[in-house]
Design an enzyme around this catalytic site. Structure first.
Site, PDB file in Angstrom:
ATOM      1  N   SER A 224     -11.168   6.499  -9.462  1.00 16.29           N
ATOM      2  CA  SER A 224     -12.067   5.612 -10.216  1.00 16.29           C
ATOM      3  C   SER A 224     -12.902   6.439 -11.189  1.00 16.29           C
ATOM      4  O   SER A 224     -13.205   7.615 -10.922  1.00 16.29           O
ATOM      5  CB  SER A 224     -13.008   4.882  -9.250  1.00 16.29           C
ATOM      6  OG  SER A 224     -14.029   4.214  -9.972  1.00 16.29           O
TER       7      SER A 224
ATOM      8  N   TYR B 127     -18.612   4.658  -2.159  1.00 18.11           N
ATOM      9  CA  TYR B 127     -17.330   4.405  -2.835  1.00 18.11           C
ATOM     10  C   TYR B 127     -17.024   5.499  -3.864  1.00 18.11           C
ATOM     11  O   TYR B 127     -15.933   6.080  -3.873  1.00 18.11           O
ATOM     12  CB  TYR B 127     -17.380   3.022  -3.507  1.00 18.11           C
ATOM     13  CG  TYR B 127     -16.210   2.729  -4.399  1.00 18.11           C
ATOM     14  CD1 TYR B 127     -15.018   2.239  -3.872  1.00 18.11           C
ATOM     15  CD2 TYR B 127     -16.288   2.941  -5.778  1.00 18.11           C
ATOM     16  CE1 TYR B 127     -13.941   1.970  -4.699  1.00 18.11           C
ATOM     17  CE2 TYR B 127     -15.212   2.679  -6.609  1.00 18.11           C
ATOM     18  CZ  TYR B 127     -14.040   2.188  -6.068  1.00 18.11           C
ATOM     19  OH  TYR B 127     -12.962   1.933  -6.889  1.00 18.11           O
TER      20      TYR B 127
ATOM     21  N   ALA C 257     -18.307   8.517  -4.177  1.00 18.29           N
ATOM     22  CA  ALA C 257     -18.132   9.836  -3.565  1.00 18.29           C
ATOM     23  C   ALA C 257     -16.753   9.941  -2.905  1.00 18.29           C
ATOM     24  O   ALA C 257     -16.110  10.998  -2.936  1.00 18.29           O
ATOM     25  CB  ALA C 257     -19.233  10.092  -2.539  1.00 18.29           C
TER      26      ALA C 257
ATOM     27  N   ASN D  21      -2.829   2.912  -3.747  1.00 18.35           N
ATOM     28  CA  ASN D  21      -3.669   2.064  -4.608  1.00 18.35           C
ATOM     29  C   ASN D  21      -4.647   1.201  -3.820  1.00 18.35           C
ATOM     30  O   ASN D  21      -5.730   0.886  -4.316  1.00 18.35           O
ATOM     31  CB  ASN D  21      -2.748   1.169  -5.454  1.00 18.35           C
ATOM     32  CG  ASN D  21      -3.503   0.008  -6.068  1.00 18.35           C
ATOM     33  OD1 ASN D  21      -4.191   0.136  -7.058  1.00 18.35           O
ATOM     34  ND2 ASN D  21      -3.391  -1.173  -5.439  1.00 18.35           N
TER      35      ASN D  21
ATOM     36  N   GLY E  80      -1.344  -2.009  -1.488  1.00 23.59           N
ATOM     37  CA  GLY E  80      -2.206  -2.976  -2.180  1.00 23.59           C
ATOM     38  C   GLY E  80      -1.508  -3.573  -3.393  1.00 23.59           C
ATOM     39  O   GLY E  80      -2.116  -3.740  -4.452  1.00 23.59           O
TER      40      GLY E  80
ATOM     41  N   LYS F  57     -14.063   8.399  -3.902  1.00 21.57           N
ATOM     42  CA  LYS F  57     -13.063   8.558  -4.966  1.00 21.57           C
ATOM     43  C   LYS F  57     -13.065  10.001  -5.469  1.00 21.57           C
ATOM     44  O   LYS F  57     -12.006  10.549  -5.797  1.00 21.57           O
ATOM     45  CB  LYS F  57     -13.325   7.565  -6.103  1.00 21.57           C
ATOM     46  CG  LYS F  57     -13.036   6.112  -5.731  1.00 21.57           C
ATOM     47  CD  LYS F  57     -11.577   5.880  -5.360  1.00 21.57           C
ATOM     48  CE  LYS F  57     -11.217   4.406  -5.267  1.00 21.57           C
ATOM     49  NZ  LYS F  57      -9.818   4.169  -4.869  1.00 21.57           N
TER      50      LYS F  57
ATOM     51  N   ASP G 210      -2.483  -2.648   7.012  1.00 23.46           N
ATOM     52  CA  ASP G 210      -3.939  -2.488   6.990  1.00 23.46           C
ATOM     53  C   ASP G 210      -4.196  -0.989   7.026  1.00 23.46           C
ATOM     54  O   ASP G 210      -4.058  -0.345   8.069  1.00 23.46           O
ATOM     55  CB  ASP G 210      -4.591  -3.181   8.185  1.00 23.46           C
ATOM     56  CG  ASP G 210      -6.101  -2.960   8.220  1.00 23.46           C
ATOM     57  OD1 ASP G 210      -6.630  -2.222   7.362  1.00 23.46           O
ATOM     58  OD2 ASP G 210      -6.756  -3.528   9.121  1.00 23.46           O
TER      59      ASP G 210
HETATM   60  N1  LIG Z   1     -10.953  -2.997 -10.669  1.00 24.42           N
HETATM   61  C1  LIG Z   1     -11.626  -1.932 -11.027  1.00 24.42           C
HETATM   62  O1  LIG Z   1     -12.552  -1.988 -11.861  1.00 24.42           O
HETATM   63  C2  LIG Z   1     -11.260  -0.581 -10.474  1.00 24.42           C
HETATM   64  C3  LIG Z   1     -11.801   0.543 -11.097  1.00 24.42           C
HETATM   65  C4  LIG Z   1     -11.498   1.795 -10.609  1.00 24.42           C
HETATM   66  C5  LIG Z   1     -10.649   1.927  -9.525  1.00 24.42           C
HETATM   67  N2  LIG Z   1     -10.142   0.829  -8.928  1.00 24.42           N
HETATM   68  C6  LIG Z   1      -9.248   1.047  -7.771  1.00 24.42           C
HETATM   69  O2  LIG Z   1      -8.024   0.382  -7.998  1.00 24.42           O
HETATM   70  C7  LIG Z   1      -7.434   0.034  -6.739  1.00 24.42           C
HETATM   71  C8  LIG Z   1      -6.988  -1.412  -6.766  1.00 24.42           C
HETATM   72  O3  LIG Z   1      -8.102  -2.225  -7.031  1.00 24.42           O
HETATM   73  P1  LIG Z   1      -7.976  -3.644  -7.761  1.00 24.42           P
HETATM   74  O4  LIG Z   1      -8.955  -3.667  -8.852  1.00 24.42           O
HETATM   75  O5  LIG Z   1      -6.561  -3.964  -8.046  1.00 24.42           O
HETATM   76  O6  LIG Z   1      -8.563  -4.578  -6.583  1.00 24.42           O
HETATM   77  P2  LIG Z   1      -8.010  -5.885  -5.853  1.00 24.42           P
HETATM   78  O7  LIG Z   1      -7.454  -6.827  -6.851  1.00 24.42           O
HETATM   79  O8  LIG Z   1      -9.121  -6.307  -4.956  1.00 24.42           O
HETATM   80  O9  LIG Z   1      -6.792  -5.334  -4.963  1.00 24.42           O
HETATM   81  C9  LIG Z   1      -7.015  -4.529  -3.839  1.00 24.42           C
HETATM   82  C10 LIG Z   1      -5.713  -4.379  -3.089  1.00 24.42           C
HETATM   83  O10 LIG Z   1      -5.949  -3.567  -1.924  1.00 24.42           O
HETATM   84  C11 LIG Z   1      -5.454  -4.258  -0.781  1.00 24.42           C
HETATM   85  N3  LIG Z   1      -6.273  -3.931   0.385  1.00 24.42           N
HETATM   86  C12 LIG Z   1      -7.583  -4.223   0.603  1.00 24.42           C
HETATM   87  N4  LIG Z   1      -7.970  -3.791   1.815  1.00 24.42           N
HETATM   88  C13 LIG Z   1      -6.878  -3.220   2.375  1.00 24.42           C
HETATM   89  C14 LIG Z   1      -6.634  -2.607   3.626  1.00 24.42           C
HETATM   90  N5  LIG Z   1      -7.574  -2.505   4.586  1.00 24.42           N
HETATM   91  N6  LIG Z   1      -5.392  -2.112   3.862  1.00 24.42           N
HETATM   92  C15 LIG Z   1      -4.425  -2.220   2.940  1.00 24.42           C
HETATM   93  N7  LIG Z   1      -4.581  -2.819   1.746  1.00 24.42           N
HETATM   94  C16 LIG Z   1      -5.802  -3.311   1.482  1.00 24.42           C
HETATM   95  C17 LIG Z   1      -5.542  -5.716  -1.110  1.00 24.42           C
HETATM   96  O11 LIG Z   1      -4.634  -6.442  -0.318  1.00 24.42           O
HETATM   97  P3  LIG Z   1      -4.948  -7.973   0.141  1.00 24.42           P
HETATM   98  O12 LIG Z   1      -5.552  -8.661  -1.051  1.00 24.42           O
HETATM   99  O13 LIG Z   1      -3.619  -8.511   0.544  1.00 24.42           O
HETATM  100  O14 LIG Z   1      -5.911  -7.848   1.280  1.00 24.42           O
HETATM  101  C18 LIG Z   1      -5.140  -5.701  -2.597  1.00 24.42           C
HETATM  102  O15 LIG Z   1      -3.741  -5.677  -2.725  1.00 24.42           O
HETATM  103  C19 LIG Z   1      -8.487   0.369  -5.673  1.00 24.42           C
HETATM  104  O16 LIG Z   1      -8.174   1.616  -5.086  1.00 24.42           O
HETATM  105  C20 LIG Z   1      -9.772   0.498  -6.471  1.00 24.42           C
HETATM  106  O17 LIG Z   1     -10.684   1.385  -5.856  1.00 24.42           O
HETATM  107  C21 LIG Z   1     -10.424  -0.429  -9.373  1.00 24.42           C
END
Ligand SMILES: NC(=O)c1ccc[n+]([C@@H]2O[C@H](COP(=O)([O-])OP(=O)(O)OC[C@H]3O[C@@H](n4cnc5c(N)ncnc54)[C@H](OP(=O)(O)O)[C@@H]3O)[C@@H](O)[C@H]2O)c1
Length: 255
Positions: free
Chosen positions: A149, A162, A164, A99, A15, A166, A66
């Site tokens: 998270s 989600y 649970a 990630n 990701g 994490k 994916d």
């Molecule tokens: N933002 C927050 O507030 C927050 C808080 C706590 C934890 N997190 C965690 O941080 C991580 C990254 O989130 P983010 O905020 O950076 O979100 P984001 O900007 O939506 O990025 C998500 C990434 O995951 C990839 N992805 C989505 N579905 C996928 C799949 N089926 N297979 C492989 N890759 C996939 C996406 O790739 P494409 O775009 O190319 O599809 C993108 O690179 C996640 O694990 C999320 O749970 C985020």
């Protein structure tokens, strides 16, 4: 700092096409680490992150993945091995950052099996089997970081599955650390708080953002770079005795 006498460290970031993963990739590269990053539905964004790193003197390759398609993981492992040989003349790498993830807001009463399975497949089953497949390619003494998270620690309506999952990721972090201790592979979880990315459709309107900021000791939402810089800083010998831990990067949310 990478020198000609030192082998360049390599990280695989899933990701890496946007948000936190992109920031991890960029910060790791700025610390001299070679990067393999993955994208899913946004190839152009993933390739652009690799281009940015390569045009700034670093080394990066972007690959499609994916995570929910576990049937593709053997092919993915072969592609990673081929890239390692071609670009780094190696058959292993140093760090894995799990990630990639998705959110799908749904109250428990409205949660369908389809939503449930999709969340499980991308956020838990995928990273489990990806890590299993990558283990032969990770060096002894390497490191895995699972992105968790704040929602693993506290609860909000609409993110039960989600959150649970994490929490399960954090449990799995300890189990991987236990089973791979013989190879001295460290496994840690980094738990971001509310980070201002496109995740789950973004952080909503200004009043919602102000509410989140008010729940946070440092008084603001996080930025992708807050997490990316920290994760990249863990990818070094400075964290050599940190293992099987959950580390929150949240500015102190819900304390
Ligand atoms: N933002 C927050 O507030 C927050 C808080 C706590 C934890 N997190 C965690 O941080 C991580 C990254 O989130 P983010 O905020 O950076 O979100 P984001 O900007 O939506 O990025 C998500 C990434 O995951 C990839 N992805 C989505 N579905 C996928 C799949 N089926 N297979 C492989 N890759 C996939 C996406 O790739 P494409 O775009 O190319 O599809 C993108 O690179 C996640 O694990 C999320 O749970 C985020």
């Amino acid at each position: 700092m990478n020198t000609s006498t030192q082998q360049q460290k390599i990280v695989l970031v899933t990701g890496g096409s946007s948000g936190i993963g992109k920031s991890i990739a960029l910060h790791a590269a700025s610390r001299g680490i070679g990067v393999i990053l993955t994208y899913n539905s946004h190839p152009a964004q993933g390739l652009a992150v690799a281009d940015t790193i390569n045009s700034n003197g670093g080394k990066a390759v972007a690959l499609p993945l994916d995570a929910s398609n576990t049937g593709s993981l053997n092919d993915f492992a072969s592609q990673v091995l081929a890239i390692l040989k071609k670009e780094w003349n190696r058959d292993n790498f140093d760090y894995l950052v799990n990630n990639a993830g998705i959110a799908q807001r749904s109250l428990i009463k409205d949660t369908t099996e389809e939503i449930f399975d999709q969340l499980v497949n991308v956020n838990f089953k995928g990273p489990f089997f990806l890590t299993q497949k990558m283990m032969p390619l990770i060096i002894d003494g390497g490191q895995i970081i699972n992105i968790s998270s704040g929602l693993a620690r506290f609860a909000f309506p609409g993110v039960a599955v989600y959150g649970a999952l994490k929490a399960a990721t954090e449990g799995l972090t300890r189990y991987f650390a236990k089973e791979y201790a013989g190879r001295k592979i460290r496994v840690n979880a980094v738990a971001p708080g509310a980070i201002d990315t496109e995740f789950g459709g973004g952080k909503g309107d200004e009043s919602h953002r102000q509410q989140i900021a008010a729940m946070t000791a440092l008084g603001r939402l996080g930025e992708a770079g807050d997490v990316g810089a920290f994760v990249a800083s863990l990818l070094s010998e400075d964290s050599r005795f940190v293992n099987a831990q959950r580390i929150e990067v949240s500015g102190g949310i819900m304390i």
